[in-house]
Enzyme design. Structure first.
Site, PDB file in Angstrom:
ATOM      1  N   ILE A  85       0.849  -1.195   0.000  1.00 57.80           N
ATOM      2  CA  ILE A  85       0.000   0.000   0.000  1.00 57.80           C
ATOM      3  C   ILE A  85       0.879   1.238   0.000  1.00 57.80           C
ATOM      4  O   ILE A  85       1.776   1.377   0.823  1.00 57.80           O
ATOM      5  CB  ILE A  85      -0.952  -0.019   1.211  1.00 57.80           C
ATOM      6  CG1 ILE A  85      -1.875  -1.243   1.083  1.00 57.80           C
ATOM      7  CG2 ILE A  85      -1.761   1.283   1.285  1.00 57.80           C
ATOM      8  CD1 ILE A  85      -2.937  -1.362   2.124  1.00 57.80           C
ATOM      9  N   ALA A 130       4.896   4.017   2.457  1.00 59.29           N
ATOM     10  CA  ALA A 130       4.260   2.784   1.968  1.00 59.29           C
ATOM     11  C   ALA A 130       4.439   1.691   3.012  1.00 59.29           C
ATOM     12  O   ALA A 130       5.223   1.844   3.949  1.00 59.29           O
ATOM     13  CB  ALA A 130       4.899   2.341   0.662  1.00 59.29           C
ATOM     14  N   LYS A 131       3.729   0.624   2.856  1.00 57.05           N
ATOM     15  CA  LYS A 131       3.962  -0.547   3.709  1.00 57.05           C
ATOM     16  C   LYS A 131       3.447  -1.777   2.981  1.00 57.05           C
ATOM     17  O   LYS A 131       2.551  -1.689   2.147  1.00 57.05           O
ATOM     18  CB  LYS A 131       3.195  -0.408   5.031  1.00 57.05           C
ATOM     19  CG  LYS A 131       3.752  -1.264   6.143  1.00 57.05           C
ATOM     20  CD  LYS A 131       4.955  -0.589   6.752  1.00 57.05           C
ATOM     21  CE  LYS A 131       5.427  -1.260   8.011  1.00 57.05           C
ATOM     22  NZ  LYS A 131       6.275  -0.332   8.792  1.00 57.05           N
ATOM     23  N   GLY A 132       4.031  -2.923   3.315  1.00 56.80           N
ATOM     24  CA  GLY A 132       3.566  -4.182   2.740  1.00 56.80           C
ATOM     25  C   GLY A 132       3.302  -5.164   3.855  1.00 56.80           C
ATOM     26  O   GLY A 132       3.766  -4.979   4.980  1.00 56.80           O
TER      27      GLY A 132
END
Ligand code: GLU
Length: 438
Positions: A85, A130-132
């Site tokens: 995201i 962002a991050k996953g």
């Protein structure tokens, strides 16, 4: 926007793991994304942000949800959910870790992506947020399963990541080895690209000092806040919840800098010793045991009890939502340094502010990791390596500068979190404005 009191539980997850995620994350009726966005909206109100800008900054830019089919060692195929995201890219390429955890669902990864935007702006690295995440229990996976999962996930998100687009890094449940697999999987299609991930093994282009960087940043922040609150850092009694990468390095480096670590915990429970824990013995104990709780050199305590221990500095370094209305009234530490992302719910934050507790917010306290990630990325792009002294010196400079800025912005009496959000939101909004987003 919801007020703290109006927020309703809306954590309904459609995955089979949703149930455990809810238990793991007591949230005072807000989902993690609602909590992160709550702090943003408070800041947008104070700054008088225009509605269109508020809309841009309170929603995510791009959300990729993927299926991650994983062949288990016994031949079964399980299908996991994965996410990448991107929250906001006004200040630079998207940047943030990848979390392997049972609670890493869409809402949690969204929250973490937004926090990365504010963190990167506050520490002033040229990145967006962002991050996953992959919703799984990494402790139950073999090394082979973890490698297959990582390669598959990397393939699935490869369309939106890139050295100048979006750069993943480790987070809970992932480490340098996982980054090595990600780099390798990405490189197979795109050619040798060490700058595609940070937090890699040093042998593959990682930066010296990256592994301990988040913990080092936490300790620098704790030292800076102690100075201003007239607490003697030398000998300060510190309690740390969580003994993963961040908790471990915070304890180790904190002790090297003179604090007395009196309590630590992991998921299985904690240990406490009024005179200070013998961290060398504790490390030795963990070589033969999976749990801290059965360490013989201390009293055992539950995770709940640990947070309420008498100490000078409390450092939550595990999951979000652990400081909530259920325990905020019983926390005795006058200073909380948030090494975890989102450990304090907005309602608990209000209660603690009213009680005069100083909270160093996550977006400042744990920014050391992404700061050294930035140094790693720069080294990869320039094909030039720094030594560990230079890395630590530059980290120290950036952490103390950001801490000074937050204290200066809070001089009028507002909390450090509010001051930190105001600085970050102003910077991101300004960049978005200059680019012509709104
Ligand atoms: N996962 C870390 C964080 O939450 C580091 C992110 C990065 O280095 O990109 O800040």
């Amino acid at each position: 926007m919801k007020t703290v009191k109006e927020a309703s539980p809306d954590n309904s997850s459609t995955t089979a793991l949703g149930e455990s995620a809810r238990v793991l994350a007591p949230s005072d009726g807000m989902t993690p994304f609602e909590a992160a966005t709550f702090f943003f909206h408070q800041s947008a109100d104070r700054l008088g942000l225009r509605d269109d800008m508020r809309e841009v900054l309170s929603t995510t830019y791009r959300e990729l949800a993927v299926q991650v089919p994983l062949r288990m060692d016994d031949g079964r195929m399980v299908v996991l959910r994965g996410y990448r995201i991107q929250h906001n890219g006004a200040r630079g390429p998207y940047k943030g870790g990848v979390r392997y955890h049972e609670s890493a669902d869409l809402d949690e990864v969204r929250a973490l992506a937004a926090l990365m935007t504010w963190k990167n702006a506050l520490i002033d690295v040229p990145f967006g947020g962002a991050k996953g995440g992959v919703q799984c229990e990494p402790g139950l996976l073999s090394r082979g399963e973890l490698e297959r999962l990582t390669r598959r996930f990397t393939d699935m998100i490869s369309y939106i990541i890139g050295v100048t687009r979006d750069i993943p890094a480790p987070d809970m449940g992932t480490n340098a080895q996982v980054m090595a697999w990600m780099m390798d999987a990405y490189g197979k299609k795109n050619g040798y690209s060490p700058g595609i991930v940070t937090g890699k093994p040093v042998e593959l282009g990682g930066s010296p000092g990256r592994e301990e960087a988040t913990g080092r940043g936490v300790v620098i922040c704790a030292r800076e806040v102690a100075k201003r609150k007239a607490v003697n850092f030398e000998g300060a009694r510190v309690v740390i919840q969580g003994f993963g990468n961040v908790g471990y390095w915070t304890a180790k480096l904190g002790a090297e800098m003179g604090v007395t670590v009196v309590g630590v915990s992991d998921v299985g429970g904690g240990v406490y010793n009024d005179k200070g824990l013998d961290l060398v013995a504790l490390e030795g104990h963990l070589e033969d045991s999976l749990s801290l709780a059965d360490f013989s050199g201390a009293e055992s305590v539950t995770n709940e009890e640990l947070l309420e221990l008498e100490c000078d500095i409390l450092i939550p370094a595990a999951v979000h939502g652990v400081i909530n209305t259920g325990n905020a009234g019983d926390i005795k530490a006058p200073i909380i340094v948030e090494a975890a992302n989102g450990p304090t719910t907005p309602a608990a934050d209000e209660m603690l502010n009213e009680r005069g507790v100083t909270i160093v917010p996550d977006i400042l306290a744990n920014a050391g990791g992404v700061t050294v990630s930035y140094f790693e990325w720069v080294q990869n792009i320039q094909h030039f390596t720094w030594d560990v002294d230079q890395v630590n010196l530059q980290l120290e400079k950036r952490m103390t500068r950001a801490t000074d800025e937050v204290f200066a912005a809070a001089a009028g009496g507002q909390s450090l979190r509010r001051a930190a959000f105001d600085i970050s939101v102003k910077r991101v909004a300004h960049a978005a404005e200059l680019r012509g987003y709104v």
